[in-house]
Design a protein around this motif. Structure first.
Motif, PDB file in Angstrom:
ATOM      1  N   ARG A 165      -5.972   0.313   5.690  1.00 61.75           N
ATOM      2  CA  ARG A 165      -6.765   0.198   4.460  1.00 61.75           C
ATOM      3  C   ARG A 165      -5.873   0.048   3.238  1.00 61.75           C
ATOM      4  NH1 ARG A 165     -11.873   1.022   2.936  1.00 61.75           N
ATOM      5  NH2 ARG A 165     -12.456   1.611   5.057  1.00 61.75           N
ATOM      6  N   TYR A 166      -4.791   0.825   3.168  1.00 63.95           N
ATOM      7  CA  TYR A 166      -3.915   0.764   1.999  1.00 63.95           C
ATOM      8  C   TYR A 166      -3.169  -0.565   1.928  1.00 63.95           C
ATOM      9  CZ  TYR A 166      -4.670   5.776   1.366  1.00 63.95           C
ATOM     10  OH  TYR A 166      -5.228   6.994   1.159  1.00 63.95           O
ATOM     11  N   ILE A 167      -2.809  -1.130   3.091  1.00 61.94           N
ATOM     12  CA  ILE A 167      -2.115  -2.415   3.107  1.00 61.94           C
ATOM     13  C   ILE A 167      -3.012  -3.528   2.577  1.00 61.94           C
ATOM     14  CG2 ILE A 167      -1.243  -4.218   4.651  1.00 61.94           C
ATOM     15  CD1 ILE A 167       0.818  -2.131   4.134  1.00 61.94           C
ATOM     16  N   PHE A 173      -8.103  -7.095  -1.665  1.00 66.82           N
ATOM     17  CA  PHE A 173      -9.570  -7.016  -1.755  1.00 66.82           C
ATOM     18  C   PHE A 173      -9.961  -6.120  -2.936  1.00 66.82           C
ATOM     19  CE2 PHE A 173      -8.677  -8.103   2.617  1.00 66.82           C
ATOM     20  CZ  PHE A 173      -9.646  -9.043   2.946  1.00 66.82           C
ATOM     21  N   MET A 174      -9.392  -6.413  -4.090  1.00 68.96           N
ATOM     22  CA  MET A 174      -9.661  -5.603  -5.275  1.00 68.96           C
ATOM     23  C   MET A 174     -11.102  -5.757  -5.764  1.00 68.96           C
ATOM     24  SD  MET A 174      -6.837  -3.999  -5.866  1.00 68.96           S
ATOM     25  CE  MET A 174      -7.019  -3.467  -7.567  1.00 68.96           C
ATOM     26  N   ALA A 184     -10.882  -6.421   9.633  1.00 70.81           N
ATOM     27  CA  ALA A 184      -9.524  -6.639   9.137  1.00 70.81           C
ATOM     28  C   ALA A 184      -8.719  -5.342   9.183  1.00 70.81           C
ATOM     29  CB  ALA A 184      -9.574  -7.187   7.709  1.00 70.81           C
ATOM     30  N   ILE A 185      -9.360  -4.242   8.823  1.00 69.51           N
ATOM     31  CA  ILE A 185      -8.670  -2.946   8.874  1.00 69.51           C
ATOM     32  C   ILE A 185      -8.255  -2.622  10.303  1.00 69.51           C
ATOM     33  CG2 ILE A 185      -8.933  -0.463   8.506  1.00 69.51           C
ATOM     34  CD1 ILE A 185     -10.801  -1.078   6.204  1.00 69.51           C
ATOM     35  N   LYS A 186      -9.148  -2.844  11.248  1.00 68.12           N
ATOM     36  CA  LYS A 186      -8.843  -2.531  12.648  1.00 68.12           C
ATOM     37  C   LYS A 186      -7.738  -3.426  13.194  1.00 68.12           C
ATOM     38  CE  LYS A 186     -13.494  -0.798  13.600  1.00 68.12           C
ATOM     39  NZ  LYS A 186     -14.760  -0.995  14.373  1.00 68.12           N
ATOM     40  N   LEU A 187      -7.730  -4.694  12.802  1.00 67.42           N
ATOM     41  CA  LEU A 187      -6.688  -5.600  13.273  1.00 67.42           C
ATOM     42  C   LEU A 187      -5.317  -5.196  12.735  1.00 67.42           C
ATOM     43  CD1 LEU A 187      -8.486  -9.084  13.015  1.00 67.42           C
ATOM     44  CD2 LEU A 187      -7.887  -7.818  15.100  1.00 67.42           C
ATOM     45  N   ILE A 188      -5.247  -4.901  11.437  1.00 65.68           N
ATOM     46  CA  ILE A 188      -3.976  -4.467  10.850  1.00 65.68           C
ATOM     47  C   ILE A 188      -3.534  -3.149  11.462  1.00 65.68           C
ATOM     48  CG2 ILE A 188      -2.865  -3.695   8.723  1.00 65.68           C
ATOM     49  CD1 ILE A 188      -3.192  -6.680   8.880  1.00 65.68           C
TER      50      ILE A 188
END
Length: 266
Positions: free
Chosen positions: A148-150, A155-156, A164-168
């Protein structure tokens, strides 16, 4: 047919290689017990050990826990009290583990100490709970926070897609696994770099806050204990969040055998 050389174990956890004729070496003989022993390379120096401890304590927890503590305590004063108590408890735990690390010079942390104190069955149960429940849950929390932080800067203006969060997160876990499996030295170097980055991030938060306090911005500390009363269910959750933020002081004991001169550094 040829008989393979036998291998036996001794009580201190070391392994003695059998002689070429198939006979086991006698413990009463003059043969040194350390000959042929398989050991881990001592590549964790003082700086790397400090970076392991600081890097694991200053993790996702410090950026997630404050919200949970403040929400479950109901006031600024009570939240600071919880932070203080959790810090003292963590300090006592760290001092105990420092003593254990110098007395029992084996890697494994919790598992090793339970094995030495209570025997194999409690140690076996503890390590399986660690593998099946504790470690996957902790890894998931840290990894999801990382993902999420990355993605946050990209995504501001909108919500970050969960996919996307799960993939990263999956990519991050895979990279860490590969790095730790490849080289202890490179893992330690990356740990030192990430520890430096975390300290910089913490200073970016702390220094402006201290400057504001010096300027007299102390309105949140007036009637610090006024507000919503902490519920019976809220305080345990607040303490759990606080202990989670401080957790990490025991991780160096998992690699005690890789620490150079643990009597001095642990």
């Amino acid at each position: 047919m040829f008989r393979k050389a036998a291998v036996t174990t001794v009580s201190n956890g070391s392994y003695l290689q059998g002689q070429a004729n198939g006979r086991l070496p006698s413990m009463d003989s003059g043969q040194p017990a350390q000959e042929g022993k398989v050991v881990l390379k001592k590549k964790v120096t003082l700086l790397r050990g400090i970076s392991i401890i600081i890097g694991t304590i200053i993790g996702a927890g410090i950026f997630i826990s404050p919200k949970g503590i403040l929400k479950n305590t109901g006031s600024v004063g009570m939240s600071l009290t919880v932070w203080t108590v959790c810090g003292i408890l963590s300090l006592f735990g760290a001092l105990c583990y420092a003593e254990l690390g110098t007395c029992i010079k084996k890697s494994g942390g919790h598992y090793t100490y339970i094995l030495e104190a209570f025997g194999p069955l409690p140690a076996f149960v503890r390590v399986w709970v660690e593998l099946l429940v504790i470690r996957p849950a902790a890894t998931a929390v840290i990894s999801l926070a990382f993902g999420r932080y990355i993605l946050e800067p990209f995504f501001m203006q909108c919500e970050i897609p969960e996919l996307a969060i799960k993939l990263i997160t999956a990519v991050g876990i895979t990279l860490v696994m590969v790095l730790n499996s490849t080289s202890v030295s490179w893992s330690a170097r990356i740990q030192i770099f990430l520890t430096f980055c975390k300290l910089v991030a913490i200073l970016i938060i702390i220094v402006p806050g201290v400057i504001q306090l010096i300027k007299g911005e102390t309105q949140h500390f007036k009637n610090a204990f006024a507000g919503n009363d902490a519920s019976v269910m809220g305080l345990p959750l607040a303490f759990y969040s606080g202990m989670y933020a401080y957790s990490g002081w025991f991780y160096l004991n998992f690699v005690t055998e890789e620490v150079e001169n643990p009597e001095k550094y642990v």
